[in-house]
Design an enzyme around this catalytic site. Sequence first.
Site, PDB file in Angstrom:
ATOM      1  N   TYR A  58     -26.104 -10.102 -14.561  1.00  0.00           N
ATOM      2  CA  TYR A  58     -25.684  -8.706 -14.555  1.00  0.00           C
ATOM      3  C   TYR A  58     -24.221  -8.667 -14.168  1.00  0.00           C
ATOM      4  O   TYR A  58     -23.826  -9.262 -13.162  1.00  0.00           O
ATOM      5  CB  TYR A  58     -26.512  -7.908 -13.548  1.00  0.00           C
ATOM      6  CG  TYR A  58     -26.151  -6.437 -13.463  1.00  0.00           C
ATOM      7  CD1 TYR A  58     -25.466  -5.932 -12.349  1.00  0.00           C
ATOM      8  CD2 TYR A  58     -26.492  -5.558 -14.475  1.00  0.00           C
ATOM      9  CE1 TYR A  58     -25.139  -4.586 -12.259  1.00  0.00           C
ATOM     10  CE2 TYR A  58     -26.169  -4.204 -14.393  1.00  0.00           C
ATOM     11  CZ  TYR A  58     -25.496  -3.729 -13.279  1.00  0.00           C
ATOM     12  OH  TYR A  58     -25.159  -2.397 -13.196  1.00  0.00           O
ATOM     13  N   LYS A 100     -18.098  -6.129  -3.513  1.00  0.00           N
ATOM     14  CA  LYS A 100     -18.998  -6.170  -2.365  1.00  0.00           C
ATOM     15  C   LYS A 100     -18.277  -6.595  -1.070  1.00  0.00           C
ATOM     16  O   LYS A 100     -17.588  -5.799  -0.442  1.00  0.00           O
ATOM     17  CB  LYS A 100     -20.193  -7.076  -2.691  1.00  0.00           C
ATOM     18  CG  LYS A 100     -21.042  -6.524  -3.860  1.00  0.00           C
ATOM     19  CD  LYS A 100     -22.231  -7.393  -4.157  1.00  0.00           C
ATOM     20  CE  LYS A 100     -22.870  -6.996  -5.478  1.00  0.00           C
ATOM     21  NZ  LYS A 100     -23.764  -5.843  -5.375  1.00  0.00           N
ATOM     22  N   ASP A 120     -18.068 -14.545 -12.477  1.00  0.00           N
ATOM     23  CA  ASP A 120     -18.336 -13.241 -11.866  1.00  0.00           C
ATOM     24  C   ASP A 120     -18.885 -13.509 -10.462  1.00  0.00           C
ATOM     25  O   ASP A 120     -20.080 -13.779 -10.299  1.00  0.00           O
ATOM     26  CB  ASP A 120     -19.320 -12.448 -12.716  1.00  0.00           C
ATOM     27  CG  ASP A 120     -19.634 -11.104 -12.079  1.00  0.00           C
ATOM     28  OD1 ASP A 120     -20.373 -10.309 -12.696  1.00  0.00           O
ATOM     29  OD2 ASP A 120     -19.155 -10.834 -10.961  1.00  0.00           O
TER      30      ASP A 120
HETATM   31  P1  KE4 Z   1     -20.781  -2.557  -9.262  1.00  0.00           P
HETATM   32  O1  KE4 Z   1     -20.215  -1.867 -10.482  1.00  0.00           O
HETATM   33  O2  KE4 Z   1     -22.241  -2.166  -8.994  1.00  0.00           O
HETATM   34  O3  KE4 Z   1     -19.900  -2.403  -8.020  1.00  0.00           O
HETATM   35  O4  KE4 Z   1     -20.779  -4.136  -9.510  1.00  0.00           O
HETATM   36  C1  KE4 Z   1     -21.409  -4.603 -10.686  1.00  0.00           C
HETATM   37  C2  KE4 Z   1     -21.788  -6.068 -10.513  1.00  0.00           C
HETATM   38  C3  KE4 Z   1     -21.046  -7.030 -11.172  1.00  0.00           C
HETATM   39  N1  KE4 Z   1     -21.336  -8.344 -11.056  1.00  0.00           N
HETATM   40  C4  KE4 Z   1     -22.360  -8.757 -10.274  1.00  0.00           C
HETATM   41  C5  KE4 Z   1     -22.660 -10.226 -10.164  1.00  0.00           C
HETATM   42  C6  KE4 Z   1     -23.149  -7.819  -9.567  1.00  0.00           C
HETATM   43  O5  KE4 Z   1     -24.188  -8.248  -8.796  1.00  0.00           O
HETATM   44  C7  KE4 Z   1     -22.850  -6.446  -9.675  1.00  0.00           C
HETATM   45  C8  KE4 Z   1     -23.658  -5.372  -8.964  1.00  0.00           C
HETATM   46  N2  KE4 Z   1     -24.826  -5.821  -8.298  1.00  0.00           N
HETATM   47  C9  KE4 Z   1     -25.901  -4.830  -8.187  1.00  0.00           C
HETATM   48  C10 KE4 Z   1     -27.039  -5.456  -7.388  1.00  0.00           C
HETATM   49  N3  KE4 Z   1     -27.681  -6.508  -8.090  1.00  0.00           N
HETATM   50  C11 KE4 Z   1     -25.426  -3.565  -7.590  1.00  0.00           C
HETATM   51  C12 KE4 Z   1     -26.508  -2.625  -7.107  1.00  0.00           C
HETATM   52  C13 KE4 Z   1     -26.579  -1.375  -7.938  1.00  0.00           C
HETATM   53  O6  KE4 Z   1     -26.541  -1.483  -9.200  1.00  0.00           O
HETATM   54  O7  KE4 Z   1     -26.690  -0.286  -7.315  1.00  0.00           O
END
Ligand code: KE4
Length: 448
Positions: free
Chosen positions: A144, A267, A239
């Site tokens: 993701y 994060k 990533d």
């Molecule tokens: P955000 O756009 O949610 O800040 O980051 C996207 C993203 C990009 N790359 C990786 C490896 C990530 O894990 C994420 C976001 N992680 C999720 C949890 N698995 C965020 C939680 C959510 O979607 O509310």
Amino acid sequence: MKLERSIAEFARARNVIAGGVNSPVRALGSVGLSPIFMKSGAGAMLYDVDGHEYLDYLMSWGALLLGHAHPAVTRAIVNAASRGTSFGTPTESESQLAELIVSMMPSIERIRFVSSGTEATLSAVRLARGYTGRSKIVKFAGCYHGHGDSFLIAAGSGALTAGVPDSPGVTEGVAEDTIVLPFNDLVAVEEAFATNAGSIAALIVEPYPGNMGLILPRPGYLLELRELCTQHGAVLIFDEVMTGFRVARGGAQAREGVRPDLTTLGKVIGGGLPVAAFGGRAEIMAQLAPDGPVYQAGTLSGNPVAMAAGIATLGVVAADHTLYERLEALALRLTAGLKTSFERHGFPSFVNCAGGMFSIFLTRDEVGDLRGAQATDRSLFAKYFGAMLERGVYFAPSPFESNFLCAAHTPAEIDRTVAATDSALAALLATDERPLRAMHLSGGASEP
Ligand code: KE4
């Protein structure tokens, strides 16, 4: 357990907020519960609006490496906010955080701050396409990278949990430029490069995928990806939004000794505030506006209050030389205890752990890719999650997520979590799990 206030707050939210939540994974639909509204956090603890307290292993999806309301972070935010919340101009705090990151992640020669991981990854891919003049990208099933159109194809995390790994609204024109391959399968990558010679701009990968549960690369896999990208002139993007400053001070790239061309972060570098970034080789980053032609922008990028939270967080990280060893030791203690508890109660489990993150797959098989992760018993997971919630432990609410330790977790709390698992599994066996256990013992897995 009584959750009247949370239930009432969810009904209220649904009147004005789409789905009642501002991010689908918070809805707890996958574990058959109504979302729990939190009121406060302190250290490793969360407190909900109904007065319940929880030992927290979600840690805001990995953002809170130091735990909730860390004094240094809170103080920095208050001090920064008292001088104004945003100026729309450069501030020295942006250079200060950039210098901290560059000092601990040497593959990053230049960086650009944004406000979310999604912005970081979609900007990094646009930059790679602009730098190479190529269109296609390679991603891996179950990884993701945020909700950018190019990535919502066989996506992990909430898309996988909600059963929409290929989201409506993503056009065929976009999807045809994204090549999706199975993780940990080098032959598939070699074939993709051979079939699409000269048209792959970038390969984007979570070096330790954390969005289908935590999956670890086979030995040498990441180095092979590095060599294939170099050989074919494609930009290798790690990533590390989740793994950056999480699995090691220098992220997964430091643990693996592999130098990507670009890295995305998020994060932890914001300490719970909206900070993300992409960065890497100066030659590539020089293509970004205003120096170069690849456009990318953001009103609140490098926001001074958010920068202050990141500086305070990474300042603690830089000064605490045993932090990652302590986090890994706690994670190993916890995952060993959980695995023993599952086995003791007749439930097979496969547990992965790296630095301060871990996940539990309720399956008897080893899990090395999305197919293996999808074999996990989602029905049992949902019941285990609910039973642990009742015992004051808040795990990530999906088998396709990772769990996180923070600097505030203690060995006593780890042991309490294992004891709670013993109690939860015993309770499940005493209710309707007996047939399920028999199924497990016979090697089958129940459908959700
Ligand atoms: P955000 O756009 O949610 O800040 O980051 C996207 C993203 C990009 N790359 C990786 C490896 C990530 O894990 C994420 C976001 N992680 C999720 C949890 N698995 C965020 C939680 C959510 O979607 O509310």
